[in-house]
Design an enzyme around this catalytic site. Sequence first.
Site, PDB file in Angstrom:
ATOM      1  CB  SER A  31      -5.715  -1.552  -0.188  1.00  0.00           C
ATOM      2  OG  SER A  31      -5.509  -0.433   0.504  1.00  0.00           O
ATOM      3  N   GLY A  39      -7.568   5.712   4.685  1.00  0.00           N
ATOM      4  CA  GLY A  39      -7.263   6.615   3.665  1.00  0.00           C
ATOM      5  C   GLY A  39      -7.474   8.125   4.335  1.00  0.00           C
ATOM      6  CG  ASP A  83     -15.013  -1.091   5.161  1.00  0.00           C
ATOM      7  OD1 ASP A  83     -15.222   0.042   5.325  1.00  0.00           O
ATOM      8  OD2 ASP A  83     -13.759  -1.306   4.783  1.00  0.00           O
ATOM      9  CD  GLU A 123      -2.864  -0.930   2.105  1.00  0.00           C
ATOM     10  OE1 GLU A 123      -3.917   0.037   2.141  1.00  0.00           O
ATOM     11  OE2 GLU A 123      -2.839  -2.066   3.219  1.00  0.00           O
TER      12      GLU A 123
END
Length: 308
Positions: free
Chosen positions: A142, A275, A252, A16
């Site tokens: 990610s 992020g 999430d 990442e």
Amino acid sequence: MGGKHVAVLMGGFSSERPVSLSSGKACANALESEGFQVTRIDAGRDVSQRLADLKPDVVFNALHGPFGEDGTIQGILEYLEIPYTHSGVLASALAMDKSRAKKVADGAGIPVADSRVMSRFAILGEHPMRPPYVVKPVREGSSFGVVIVKEGQAHPPQIIASSEWRYGDEVMVERYIHGRELTCGVMGDKALGVTEIVPQGHSFYDYDSKYAEGGSKHVIPAKISPNLYQKIQILALRAHQAIGCRGVSRSDFRYDDRFSEEGELIWLEINTQPGMTPTSLVPEMAAHAGYSFGEFLRWMVEDASCLR
């Protein structure tokens, strides 16, 4: 806190790295605009010595992936006694391990999907569970290495056991949840708004849909019922607290409303290093709550501490 010396850790050496560089540069620029003295550090193997020599007042951790969000850099910062943003050693390590984080979430009454952890080589012969299911690395972010096995697929995904696979030998196999992608950030002790992520031209919210221009559309506030909206906020805050997170996190969810109005809501995972560009999900949620990007980052710097 204005005028304090903040070292922004970015880059690093995980998969990442590009995302971290983007987050770190955006944060460093915004913190300078807020009046902080900022040093940008591309975190290499010598990061401990560089920080010891620099002696910043605070470290803003903009690293993503292994080393940056799995408790490793957090342990270095505890040893150096430099206050830092985001979660501490234990919560970072736990959240990075998807299987163990799910067990903690399940114990806290948060709905999770059936799953099992196994060697990637054990998937070669036959399906480990009835399709559709998802295979994902246990310790990656990610959406790296995520493979969706569709209903009716004859064989398990061969890529998992191939020499091209570079995400570790242990994987989690999880029941695939149809439906909408919803996410909710937490800032300290309060949940932020709920965002629906609508991938554009992608079957799910993979790496490209997260970071490529036009890869996804963010809808905040999500167009869902008030009861579901509040339920997601409650569960995101509960996961943040159960896993022991500090500062900012993001949970999430998947929501399947194909068969009933109430639907099925499933918590997927928690991200302790979301992020941090102005258009990333959590800064957008903070903006929805009334914080400019600079104000949001200032709050994070003021929240920094050791023993997190």
